[in-house]
Design an enzyme around this catalytic site. Structure first.
Site, short mmCIF file in Angstrom:
data_model
loop_
_atom_site.label_atom_id
_atom_site.label_comp_id
_atom_site.label_asym_id
_atom_site.label_seq_id
_atom_site.Cartn_x
_atom_site.Cartn_y
_atom_site.Cartn_z
N ARG A 223 0.86 -1.18 0.00
CA ARG A 223 0.00 0.00 0.00
C ARG A 223 0.90 1.24 0.00
NH1 ARG A 223 -3.57 -2.60 -1.63
NH2 ARG A 223 -5.60 -3.04 -0.70
N HIS A 271 -1.62 0.19 -9.71
CA HIS A 271 -2.24 -0.78 -8.78
C HIS A 271 -2.68 -2.04 -9.53
CE1 HIS A 271 -4.35 -1.05 -4.64
NE2 HIS A 271 -4.12 -2.28 -5.12
P1 NAP Z 1 -1.57 -11.30 5.02
O1 NAP Z 1 -1.67 -12.73 4.57
O2 NAP Z 1 -2.44 -10.84 6.12
O3 NAP Z 1 -0.03 -11.04 5.39
C1 NAP Z 1 0.37 -9.85 6.00
C2 NAP Z 1 1.82 -9.99 6.43
O4 NAP Z 1 2.25 -8.73 6.94
C3 NAP Z 1 2.01 -11.02 7.54
O5 NAP Z 1 3.19 -11.74 7.33
C4 NAP Z 1 2.13 -10.14 8.80
O6 NAP Z 1 2.91 -10.69 9.84
C5 NAP Z 1 2.84 -8.94 8.22
N1 NAP Z 1 2.66 -7.78 9.09
C6 NAP Z 1 1.51 -7.16 9.47
N2 NAP Z 1 1.77 -6.15 10.31
C7 NAP Z 1 3.10 -6.14 10.51
C8 NAP Z 1 3.98 -5.35 11.29
N3 NAP Z 1 3.52 -4.35 12.05
N4 NAP Z 1 5.29 -5.61 11.23
C9 NAP Z 1 5.76 -6.61 10.46
N5 NAP Z 1 5.00 -7.42 9.69
C10 NAP Z 1 3.67 -7.17 9.72
O7 NAP Z 1 -1.84 -10.32 3.78
P2 NAP Z 1 -1.60 -10.62 2.22
O8 NAP Z 1 -2.75 -11.34 1.63
O9 NAP Z 1 -0.23 -11.17 2.05
O10 NAP Z 1 -1.67 -9.13 1.64
C11 NAP Z 1 -0.79 -8.13 2.10
C12 NAP Z 1 -1.17 -6.80 1.53
O11 NAP Z 1 -0.85 -6.75 0.14
C13 NAP Z 1 -2.66 -6.49 1.56
O12 NAP Z 1 -3.06 -6.01 2.83
C14 NAP Z 1 -2.79 -5.43 0.48
O13 NAP Z 1 -2.63 -4.16 1.05
C15 NAP Z 1 -1.62 -5.72 -0.46
N6 NAP Z 1 -2.07 -6.17 -1.78
C16 NAP Z 1 -1.78 -5.40 -2.86
C17 NAP Z 1 -2.17 -5.80 -4.12
C18 NAP Z 1 -1.79 -5.01 -5.34
O14 NAP Z 1 -2.30 -5.25 -6.43
N7 NAP Z 1 -0.86 -4.08 -5.23
C19 NAP Z 1 -2.87 -7.01 -4.29
C20 NAP Z 1 -3.16 -7.78 -3.16
C21 NAP Z 1 -2.74 -7.36 -1.91
P3 NAP Z 1 2.46 -12.02 10.60
O15 NAP Z 1 2.60 -13.12 9.57
O16 NAP Z 1 3.43 -12.14 11.68
O17 NAP Z 1 1.04 -11.80 11.02
#
Ligand code: NAP
Length: 308
Positions: A223, A271
């Site tokens: 993001r 995006h």
């Molecule tokens: P997810 O499965 O919830 O994974 C989030 C990761 O971030 C986890 O490993 C979590 O740690 C870590 N995290 C959260 N807060 C943290 C902190 N304060 N310090 C360190 N690590 C932290 O989410 P996801 O499905 O991978 O998606 C991640 C993000 O990608 C989404 O929220 C979205 O914003 C973005 N996204 C972007 C696109 C695009 O087209 N650009 C598409 C899809 C998603 P833990 O494992 O320890 O909980």
């Protein structure tokens, strides 16, 4: 079962309804706005009015992986589960985006694109011949976990960072805020795919950028709010950061006067790092609604306090 489908922005509602129907023809589907009382909503940034007019909803299915927008709106009634998409075909796309960025930097593609414009033939040493870049992945969830594994399978040395400690084959992992400077100091390329939360907002700031080795390259697929733009622009100007490939921004579409658009060392994409594949997304939603109706626990339920 009655399913309400809503979207803010691009009108994907008819397509989602058709796809949900293909997976579960026995349910009824309604496009928002409607006063037909529904059991679940599948949507993107549902407005407060939807919840006032639909008091019997059992859960909200967020039609995407990121939930920062829906949480920031504060419209979902307290206690109502928000279920997000998990992977649903997006992690492979995110890995492709990351690998493209790493290779673009490592193989000096920016220089070759510029040389082609001038019909200029000159070979440069591949950065990887001196030292193959180590890639750091911030966020090791559905997206980051796949990205880190694919990069490692592709032959890169990969390190990962997350909130809680993860164990991934062949990948050095660190966890927590205190470990961030040590993590960053070993990353020639930094790929960020963290959710935007109160604790990740501005995590890529001047101090974090200073912790990266000189000449590092940044790829942001998470993001826009993860990065302090003024700090990144300053680090690009000073040459401490060699370049960046950015998919997400504080404001989208990226304002026309933003420095990123015309910066020679920045690639801007609108995006698209990982878009929701409609088939996989709808299949996942139908399977989870069916599981909830059977009284089962489903994964992907958002913790509003953590923000992801
Ligand atoms: P997810 O499965 O919830 O994974 C989030 C990761 O971030 C986890 O490993 C979590 O740690 C870590 N995290 C959260 N807060 C943290 C902190 N304060 N310090 C360190 N690590 C932290 O989410 P996801 O499905 O991978 O998606 C991640 C993000 O990608 C989404 O929220 C979205 O914003 C973005 N996204 C972007 C696109 C695009 O087209 N650009 C598409 C899809 C998603 P833990 O494992 O320890 O909980």
């Amino acid at each position: 079962m009655k399913i309400l489908v809503q979207s803010s922005g691009i009108d994907v509602v008819p397509g989602i309804i058709n796809e949900l129907k293909a997976h579960q023809p026995d349910w009824q589907y309604f496009a928002w706005p409607t006063d037909e009382q529904c059991d679940y909503v599948v949507g993107w940034k549902p407005p407060a009015e939807l919840f006032t007019r639909q008091p019997h909803l059992k859960a909200v299915f967020n039609y995407g992986a990121g939930v920062d927008a829906v949480l920031a709106m504060g419209a979902v009634p307290a206690g109502m589960p928000i279920v997000r998409l998990e992977d649903a075909g997006m992690a492979q796309q995110m890995a492709e985006y990351a690998i493209y960025g790493v290779i673009y930097h490592q193989r000096r593609m920016r220089t070759y694109h510029a040389q082609q414009r001038d019909k200029h033939w000159q070979q440069h040493e591949d950065r990887g011949n001196v030292q193959r870049p180590t890639v750091g992945v911030m966020g090791l969830g559905e997206m980051g976990g796949t990205v880190a594994t694919r990069l490692a399978n592709f032959g890169y040395t990969v390190r990962g960072w997350s909130r809680t400690k993860h164990s991934l084959d062949g990948i050095e992992t660190l966890a927590g805020h205190d470990a961030l400077p040590a993590f960053l100091s070993g990353c020639d390329v930094l790929f960020t795919v963290l959710p935007l939360t109160a604790t990740t907002q501005g995590v890529i700031n001047a101090a974090a950028l200073a912790s990266l080795p000189r000449g590092a390259f940044i790829i942001n697929g998470g993001r826009g709010g993860l990065i302090v733009d003024a700090d990144l622009v300053a680090a690009l100007e000073s040459g401490h950061i060699a370049g960046a490939m950015l998919d997400v921004f504080h404001e989208e579409p990226l304002p026309k006067d933003h420095a990123y658009w015309s910066h020679p060392n920045v690639i801007v994409t609108p995006h698209i790092a990982a878009t929701t594949p409609i088939k996989d997304g709808c299949a996942q939603v139908v399977a989870k609604i069916a599981a909830l109706e059977r009284g089962e626990v489903v994964s992907g339920i958002v913790d509003p306090k953590m923000g992801y």
